[in-house]
Write an enzyme that holds these catalytic residues in place. Sequence first.
Site: not given
Length: 421
Positions: A207, A337, A367
């Site tokens: 990340e 998400k 990620s």
Amino acid sequence: MANVKINNISARQILDSRGYPTIEVQITLSNNVFAKASIPSGASVGKFEAVELRDHDTNYYHGYGVTKAVNLINSEIGQKIIKLETLDQEKIDNALIEIDGTNNKSRVGANSILAISLAVAKAAASTLNIPLYQYLGGITAKILPTPLINIINGGMHADNNLDFHEFMIIPHGANSFEDAIRMSSEVFHTLKKILKQKQYNTNVGDEGGFAPNIKDNTEVFDIIIDAIEKSGYKVYKDFSLGLDVAASTFYKNEKYKFSDYQFSTHELVEYYKNIVTQYPIISLEDPIAEEDTLGWKMITKELGDKIQIVGDDLFVTNCKLIKNGIDNNMANAVLIKPNQIGTLTETLNAIRLAQKNNYKVILSHRSGETNDTTISHIAVAVNCGQIKTGSLSRSERLAKYNELLYIEKLLNTSAIYQGML
């Protein structure tokens, strides 16, 4: 603008930021407007997330290929979605859910469904000649989120010995989003110098944060605070810290094991109380394993009135799980998400449920990312005030920050920077 319909759906396999296959979908409308969307993938995946469809052919991308999903979009799914009214997002999303027919989207895959769902929304916004955040949020969409910037990576996001996934800086003392990014960039580069001086490596993780081998979590806090202060800023006033613990990754047999220690749930909560007292930590994400219900209730009772307690694996953007958390006083914030649930409509419903019950909301990347910037627009559309999209390196992370800088310019004097969480 009535009767603008989906004319064509085309999917293809592309690679995400970790070099694994993912899906990109292009939607073309009857007025020749088109839009594309691509889908991320997580390394740390909650047990109750909607299911990605992968090929599982070990001779092809080690089993991570998405050709089955691509073929489904280009045949069965596409045939059933073509000719639907573009501006009816909920109807399209419900049709996608019905096509799948399972409770976890395992037949055609949440990755297939979400790629179409997001591309439709983008195409609809383009048809109306307005930005996506305005299409989704209307004229009230004006709050630029405070970024939770992952400055040091660990856990499953980096090849190092740090147990916690993310050590974040939170620039709540900035006057604007642009100011927040500038301040954070200065701290990021100061941190790099400090790590070099201490002879730690400055390679980056998935990340974009640095991924040094630092044995003690408290030393990480000290180094980050040093970087903040050497950049000319003050903790608490300009910056505070956040952690993504991802506790499920080191929870086994009702014990938590990290940094050569083994903790009971009660001992772990005491550990958190201690570090929150010692350091300027104002946000803890997944501090407790998703199945440790008593632990979630305990930490929320002990720290919920002092700091932000964020559920990610606990909630997985699922309204049913969020409601259970609300009813049982677990956490006080929800990480959102879109690929955990699979459609834009369900994502927005999860956000509304959290906000209605005074739970804070943080939009989040994964990620394994792409250059798609939809989450930047969703964050502004719903005025959630927080976003997590990685560090200040790696272009797939910066794409989201740069899009928010652009949105701030579009909003001009109407833009409001969230600041303190």
